[in-house]
Design a protein around this motif. Structure first.
Motif, mmCIF file in Angstrom:
data_model
loop_
_atom_site.group_PDB
_atom_site.id
_atom_site.type_symbol
_atom_site.label_atom_id
_atom_site.label_comp_id
_atom_site.label_asym_id
_atom_site.label_seq_id
_atom_site.Cartn_x
_atom_site.Cartn_y
_atom_site.Cartn_z
ATOM 1 N N GLN A 165 0.852 -1.189 0.000
ATOM 2 C CA GLN A 165 0.000 0.000 0.000
ATOM 3 C C GLN A 165 0.883 1.232 0.000
ATOM 4 N N ALA A 166 0.796 1.983 -1.082
ATOM 5 C CA ALA A 166 1.530 3.239 -1.191
ATOM 6 C C ALA A 166 0.726 4.342 -0.508
ATOM 7 N N GLY A 191 -1.641 7.142 0.270
ATOM 8 C CA GLY A 191 -2.777 7.698 -0.444
ATOM 9 C C GLY A 191 -3.413 6.767 -1.455
ATOM 10 N N LYS A 192 -2.958 5.518 -1.497
ATOM 11 C CA LYS A 192 -3.489 4.572 -2.473
ATOM 12 C C LYS A 192 -4.059 3.348 -1.777
ATOM 13 N N GLN A 193 -4.843 2.592 -2.531
ATOM 14 C CA GLN A 193 -5.398 1.364 -1.983
ATOM 15 C C GLN A 193 -4.350 0.255 -1.963
ATOM 16 N N ARG A 194 -4.566 -0.679 -1.082
ATOM 17 C CA ARG A 194 -3.683 -1.836 -1.025
ATOM 18 C C ARG A 194 -3.803 -2.625 -2.333
ATOM 19 N N GLU A 195 -2.659 -3.066 -2.856
ATOM 20 C CA GLU A 195 -2.671 -3.831 -4.102
ATOM 21 C C GLU A 195 -1.902 -5.125 -3.931
ATOM 22 N N SER A 206 3.341 -5.202 -12.652
ATOM 23 C CA SER A 206 4.282 -4.137 -12.286
ATOM 24 C C SER A 206 5.567 -4.666 -11.651
ATOM 25 N N GLU A 214 8.494 3.832 -7.335
ATOM 26 C CA GLU A 214 7.073 3.475 -7.263
ATOM 27 C C GLU A 214 6.819 2.169 -6.508
ATOM 28 N N GLY A 248 6.207 1.703 -0.278
ATOM 29 C CA GLY A 248 4.939 1.461 0.389
ATOM 30 C C GLY A 248 5.125 0.544 1.582
#
Length: 113
Positions: free
Chosen positions: A38-39, A41-45, A61, A87, A90
């Motif tokens: 999870q970065a 401000g972003k959702q967990r991926e 990625s 990138e 996280g």
């Protein structure tokens, strides 16, 4: 079931890190183990998964750069991360899937440019 993730840190772009996640119980019968991130401000991926039989799959990625592996004797799943990019920064979380899914607390990975 408790999971303890470790191995995060600060690394320059192009560098490597190996994350570890140790499970309190046996992972021999686990259906799968996975890494997510999870970065800010972003959702967990989802990042990578390894199944009971040893097959693996990866998010596009990270394909070709990251490798997930498991050591049933040590009840541990690893994530070898090479050619790191900013990138990839996280909090990295591991999980283990039995009939229920259990999560670890996360470990911070920061990649500087």
């Amino acid at each position: 079931v408790q999971l303890q993730a470790s191995g995060g840190g600060l690394v320059q772009a192009g560098g490597s890190l190996r994350l570890s996640c140790t499970v309190s119980g046996s992972i021999f019968s686990a259906n799968a183990l996975a890494w997510y991130r999870q970065a800010p401000g972003k959702q967990r991926e989802w990042v990578a998964r390894i199944f009971r039989g040893g097959s693996t799959n990866y998010a596009d990625s990270v394909k070709g750069r990251f490798t997930i592996s498991r050591d049933n004797g040590k009840n541990t799943v690893y994530l070898q991360m090479n050619s790191l990019k900013p990138e990839d920064t996280g909090v990295y979380y591991c999980n283990v899937m039995f009939q229920m899914t259990y999560w670890g607390q996360g470990t911070q990975v920061t990649v500087s440019s």
